[in-house]
Write a protein that holds these residues in place. Structure first.
Motif, PDB file in Angstrom:
ATOM      1  N   GLY A 270       2.363 -20.060  35.380  1.00  0.00           N
ATOM      2  CA  GLY A 270       3.804 -20.231  35.427  1.00  0.00           C
ATOM      3  C   GLY A 270       4.551 -19.037  34.888  1.00  0.00           C
ATOM      4  O   GLY A 270       5.556 -18.601  35.459  1.00  0.00           O
ATOM      5  N   LEU A 271       4.070 -18.477  33.770  1.00  0.00           N
ATOM      6  CA  LEU A 271       4.703 -17.284  33.225  1.00  0.00           C
ATOM      7  C   LEU A 271       4.243 -16.030  33.947  1.00  0.00           C
ATOM      8  O   LEU A 271       5.050 -15.169  34.307  1.00  0.00           O
ATOM      9  N   ALA A 272       2.928 -15.920  34.186  1.00  0.00           N
ATOM     10  CA  ALA A 272       2.345 -14.649  34.616  1.00  0.00           C
ATOM     11  C   ALA A 272       2.572 -14.314  36.084  1.00  0.00           C
ATOM     12  O   ALA A 272       2.791 -13.148  36.434  1.00  0.00           O
ATOM     13  N   PHE A 273       2.509 -15.313  36.979  1.00  0.00           N
ATOM     14  CA  PHE A 273       2.514 -14.993  38.407  1.00  0.00           C
ATOM     15  C   PHE A 273       3.769 -14.258  38.873  1.00  0.00           C
ATOM     16  O   PHE A 273       3.671 -13.311  39.667  1.00  0.00           O
ATOM     17  N   PRO A 274       4.979 -14.635  38.435  1.00  0.00           N
ATOM     18  CA  PRO A 274       6.140 -13.833  38.847  1.00  0.00           C
ATOM     19  C   PRO A 274       6.065 -12.385  38.353  1.00  0.00           C
ATOM     20  O   PRO A 274       6.540 -11.468  39.043  1.00  0.00           O
ATOM     21  N   PHE A 275       5.466 -12.169  37.174  1.00  0.00           N
ATOM     22  CA  PHE A 275       5.291 -10.793  36.716  1.00  0.00           C
ATOM     23  C   PHE A 275       4.196 -10.087  37.516  1.00  0.00           C
ATOM     24  O   PHE A 275       4.283  -8.865  37.757  1.00  0.00           O
ATOM     25  N   LEU A 276       3.173 -10.821  37.966  1.00  0.00           N
ATOM     26  CA  LEU A 276       2.164 -10.213  38.837  1.00  0.00           C
ATOM     27  C   LEU A 276       2.764  -9.797  40.161  1.00  0.00           C
ATOM     28  O   LEU A 276       2.341  -8.796  40.767  1.00  0.00           O
ATOM     29  N   ARG A 277       3.758 -10.556  40.649  1.00  0.00           N
ATOM     30  CA  ARG A 277       4.454 -10.142  41.877  1.00  0.00           C
ATOM     31  C   ARG A 277       5.029  -8.741  41.704  1.00  0.00           C
ATOM     32  O   ARG A 277       4.869  -7.878  42.575  1.00  0.00           O
ATOM     33  N   ARG A 278       5.671  -8.509  40.566  1.00  0.00           N
ATOM     34  CA  ARG A 278       6.268  -7.191  40.319  1.00  0.00           C
ATOM     35  C   ARG A 278       5.177  -6.134  40.099  1.00  0.00           C
ATOM     36  O   ARG A 278       5.350  -4.964  40.469  1.00  0.00           O
ATOM     37  N   LYS A 279       4.072  -6.539  39.528  1.00  0.00           N
ATOM     38  CA  LYS A 279       2.959  -5.610  39.325  1.00  0.00           C
ATOM     39  C   LYS A 279       2.366  -5.179  40.665  1.00  0.00           C
ATOM     40  O   LYS A 279       2.053  -3.998  40.869  1.00  0.00           O
ATOM     41  N   ILE A 280       2.249  -6.142  41.582  1.00  0.00           N
ATOM     42  CA  ILE A 280       1.654  -5.853  42.893  1.00  0.00           C
ATOM     43  C   ILE A 280       2.635  -5.132  43.805  1.00  0.00           C
ATOM     44  O   ILE A 280       2.288  -4.139  44.446  1.00  0.00           O
ATOM     45  N   THR A 281       3.870  -5.618  43.890  1.00  0.00           N
ATOM     46  CA  THR A 281       4.822  -5.114  44.893  1.00  0.00           C
ATOM     47  C   THR A 281       5.692  -3.963  44.398  1.00  0.00           C
ATOM     48  O   THR A 281       6.211  -3.187  45.198  1.00  0.00           O
ATOM     49  N   GLU A 282       5.844  -3.837  43.054  1.00  0.00           N
ATOM     50  CA  GLU A 282       6.720  -2.791  42.520  1.00  0.00           C
ATOM     51  C   GLU A 282       5.982  -1.775  41.665  1.00  0.00           C
ATOM     52  O   GLU A 282       6.591  -0.823  41.162  1.00  0.00           O
ATOM     53  N   GLY A 283       4.685  -1.969  41.480  1.00  0.00           N
ATOM     54  CA  GLY A 283       3.903  -1.016  40.695  1.00  0.00           C
ATOM     55  C   GLY A 283       4.148  -1.073  39.197  1.00  0.00           C
ATOM     56  O   GLY A 283       3.868  -0.107  38.481  1.00  0.00           O
ATOM     57  N   LYS A 284       4.627  -2.206  38.694  1.00  0.00           N
ATOM     58  CA  LYS A 284       4.834  -2.343  37.255  1.00  0.00           C
ATOM     59  C   LYS A 284       3.480  -2.282  36.530  1.00  0.00           C
ATOM     60  O   LYS A 284       2.447  -2.662  37.087  1.00  0.00           O
ATOM     61  N   LYS A 285       3.523  -1.835  35.291  1.00  0.00           N
ATOM     62  CA  LYS A 285       2.284  -1.576  34.548  1.00  0.00           C
ATOM     63  C   LYS A 285       1.969  -2.645  33.505  1.00  0.00           C
ATOM     64  O   LYS A 285       1.276  -2.400  32.518  1.00  0.00           O
ATOM     65  N   TYR A 286       2.472  -3.855  33.696  1.00  0.00           N
ATOM     66  CA  TYR A 286       2.217  -4.902  32.707  1.00  0.00           C
ATOM     67  C   TYR A 286       0.721  -5.119  32.482  1.00  0.00           C
ATOM     68  O   TYR A 286      -0.055  -5.113  33.435  1.00  0.00           O
ATOM     69  N   ARG A 287       0.357  -5.348  31.208  1.00  0.00           N
ATOM     70  CA  ARG A 287      -0.932  -5.960  30.925  1.00  0.00           C
ATOM     71  C   ARG A 287      -0.690  -7.464  30.859  1.00  0.00           C
ATOM     72  O   ARG A 287       0.209  -7.931  30.157  1.00  0.00           O
ATOM     73  N   VAL A 288      -1.479  -8.229  31.585  1.00  0.00           N
ATOM     74  CA  VAL A 288      -1.307  -9.682  31.644  1.00  0.00           C
ATOM     75  C   VAL A 288      -2.595 -10.308  31.115  1.00  0.00           C
ATOM     76  O   VAL A 288      -3.677 -10.069  31.662  1.00  0.00           O
ATOM     77  N   VAL A 289      -2.473 -11.110  30.035  1.00  0.00           N
ATOM     78  CA  VAL A 289      -3.649 -11.565  29.294  1.00  0.00           C
ATOM     79  C   VAL A 289      -3.694 -13.088  29.245  1.00  0.00           C
ATOM     80  O   VAL A 289      -2.747 -13.740  28.790  1.00  0.00           O
ATOM     81  N   GLY A 290      -4.800 -13.659  29.710  1.00  0.00           N
ATOM     82  CA  GLY A 290      -5.060 -15.080  29.578  1.00  0.00           C
ATOM     83  C   GLY A 290      -5.947 -15.338  28.372  1.00  0.00           C
ATOM     84  O   GLY A 290      -6.942 -14.634  28.177  1.00  0.00           O
ATOM     85  N   VAL A 291      -5.593 -16.337  27.558  1.00  0.00           N
ATOM     86  CA  VAL A 291      -6.306 -16.590  26.302  1.00  0.00           C
ATOM     87  C   VAL A 291      -6.897 -17.994  26.319  1.00  0.00           C
ATOM     88  O   VAL A 291      -6.198 -18.969  26.628  1.00  0.00           O
ATOM     89  N   GLU A 292      -8.166 -18.092  25.971  1.00  0.00           N
ATOM     90  CA  GLU A 292      -8.873 -19.374  26.036  1.00  0.00           C
ATOM     91  C   GLU A 292      -9.664 -19.607  24.752  1.00  0.00           C
ATOM     92  O   GLU A 292      -9.835 -18.695  23.941  1.00  0.00           O
ATOM     93  N   PRO A 293     -10.148 -20.834  24.536  1.00  0.00           N
ATOM     94  CA  PRO A 293     -10.966 -21.100  23.343  1.00  0.00           C
ATOM     95  C   PRO A 293     -12.386 -20.566  23.505  1.00  0.00           C
ATOM     96  O   PRO A 293     -12.970 -20.641  24.590  1.00  0.00           O
ATOM     97  N   SER A 294     -12.937 -20.046  22.406  1.00  0.00           N
ATOM     98  CA  SER A 294     -14.337 -19.597  22.426  1.00  0.00           C
ATOM     99  C   SER A 294     -15.280 -20.748  22.736  1.00  0.00           C
ATOM    100  O   SER A 294     -16.384 -20.538  23.251  1.00  0.00           O
ATOM    101  N   ALA A 295     -14.852 -21.990  22.427  1.00  0.00           N
ATOM    102  CA  ALA A 295     -15.698 -23.156  22.671  1.00  0.00           C
ATOM    103  C   ALA A 295     -15.742 -23.559  24.139  1.00  0.00           C
ATOM    104  O   ALA A 295     -16.598 -24.354  24.539  1.00  0.00           O
TER     105      ALA A 295
END
Length: 433
Positions: A270-295
């Protein structure tokens, strides 16, 4: 210093964004579990209404949000974007930390962004009753509310360990008129089989999904509703990122790093995909990080392959990072992140190098959540505290490097119904799995 960035109701998005339209490589299709051939859309009609299947399979970039859905969204949307200046001071960081607060919704999390449209489209299709699963209870309570708003019955299979750990989420579902069963339950053949094998099974999302699907196919006028993983769920959540883009412009900054927690993937998407659109189509340099439990390290230690979404092997085969559909995650308190697989779209984004993934142990996560509560005042859900943990690490690195880094994360829900977990941490009884 302005710390709160608020849009008006006129700014509630009028369309959902579909990342499928912009992937540089197509998403592998779901497969029929028997033939291993691409699944035809009509094969899903036993569990989903046709209008949601169309969204699931669509490659249109924008899908219009019906006005009745936008009207209900206006009960809590647009949600605020805030700058965490007190957390910044506590960390003595040069980073600027922003968070999108989805806990402002009636159900206390982002899940209503998809429960409302799913209930709406099911009502339009003539459905009378919805069956679903829930992990920590955010999804179950969100669907219970949406079903009440659209006059649908709601039957929820709640992972047993969460049913026991989080009684107030169960009570919230009951308040909104839903029926709730601890899963594995005695309500389905599959549940009874598992209980015979292990009467003390803590349950898992995979098991609860199997029960909900069995319930769906055995009851007339019933459809299945899923709170994460699938494409149409990620689609509905895109309102988070679309609003965030406008709000970051109001703040006069652009994020260097975008962070979200990952269980099934919808909150992150929900948060990341619109920013990925700009990363893919506009060449933005965002680092996009998904965080999960070690378990339950699906993205960081899972295997990218076709797998079932449930333990009983009743779902289509999905190409995703998976720990195996028989994986039984430990009973960590972030129940919404205890899922063996990851959204195919999030998995595809990781495969293509568009995003990164990190994993943390729950003691560090609760330490971060407690620091956030003591500085910003909001007690975060354990799931959201995973994102906060990664943000604190990023902010610490920025301080040590002496550089300004703009960080944005999704605070996907409050933790006011998770206080027993915080009490376990604060009394020194919380252990890492």
């Amino acid at each position: 210093m302005k710390t709160r960035f608020v849009l008006t109701q006129a700014d509630i998005p009028k369309a959902w964004y579909n990342l499928l339209a912009d992937f540089p490589e197509p998403l592998p299709p779901p497969l029929h579990p028997g033939t291993k051939e691409p699944l035809p859309p009509e094969a899903l009609e036993a569990i989903f209404p046709r209008n949601l299947i169309e969204q699931e399979m669509s490659s249109k970039r924008w899908i219009e949000i019906p006005e009745p859905v936008r009207e209900i969204y206006s009960l809590w949307r647009p949600t605020p974007l805030l700058r965490a200046v007190r957390l910044e001071r506590a960390l003595r960081t040069t980073a600027h930390i922003y968070y999108k607060y989805e806990g402002a919704s009636p159900a206390g999390s982002h899940k209503v962004n998809t429960s409302v449209p799913q209930a709406f489209f099911n009502k339009e299709a003539g459905t009378k009753r919805l069956a679903t699963e829930t992990g920590a209870g955010q999804w179950g309570s969100s669907l219970a509310l949406a079903c009440k708003l659209f006059d649908l019955e709601c039957n929820v299979y709640m992972v047993k360990v969460s049913y026991q750990q989080k009684p107030y989420r169960r009570m919230l579902m009951h308040t909104w008129g839903a029926t709730v069963h601890p899963s594995p339950s005695d309500q389905t053949e599959y549940g009874r089989k598992l209980l015979a094998q292990d009467p003390h099974s803590p349950g898992s999302l995979g098991i609860a999904i199997s029960e909900a699907i069995e319930d769906t196919v055995k009851h007339p006028n019933t459809k299945y509703s899923l709170g994460s993983v699938l494409n149409h769920v990620c689609l509905h959540q895109s309102v988070i990122g679309e609003e965030s883009i406008k709000q970051m412009e109001m703040a006069g900054e652009e994020p260097d790093v975008v962070v979200g927690c990952c269980g099934g993937g919808s909150n992150f998407a929900g948060l990341a995909f619109p920013f990925l659109r700009r990363k893919i189509t506009e060449g933005k340099k965002y680092r996009v990080v998904g965080v999960e439990p070690s378990a339950c390290p699906t993205l960081t230690k899972g295997e990218l392959r076709y797998d079932f979404g449930d333990t009983a092997e009743t779902t289509p085969l999905l190409k995703m990072f998976t720990l195996g559909h028989q994986f039984m995650p430990p009973p960590i308190h972030a129940g919404g992140l205890r899922y063996h697989g990851m959204s195919p779209m999030v998995s595809h984004a990781l495969k293509l190098g568009l995003i990164e993934a990190e994993a943390y142990k729950q003691t560090k996560v609760f330490e971060a959540g407690t620091l956030f509560a003591r500085t910003e005042g909001i007690v975060p859900a354990p799931e959201s505290a995973h994102a906060i943990t990664a943000v604190i690490d990023e902010a610490t690195r920025a301080r040590e490097a002496g550089k300004k880094t703009v960080l944005l994360f999704n605070l996907s829900g409050h933790g006011l119904l998770d206080l027993s977990a915080y009490e376990t941490y604060l009394t020194g009884k919380l252990a890492d799995a």
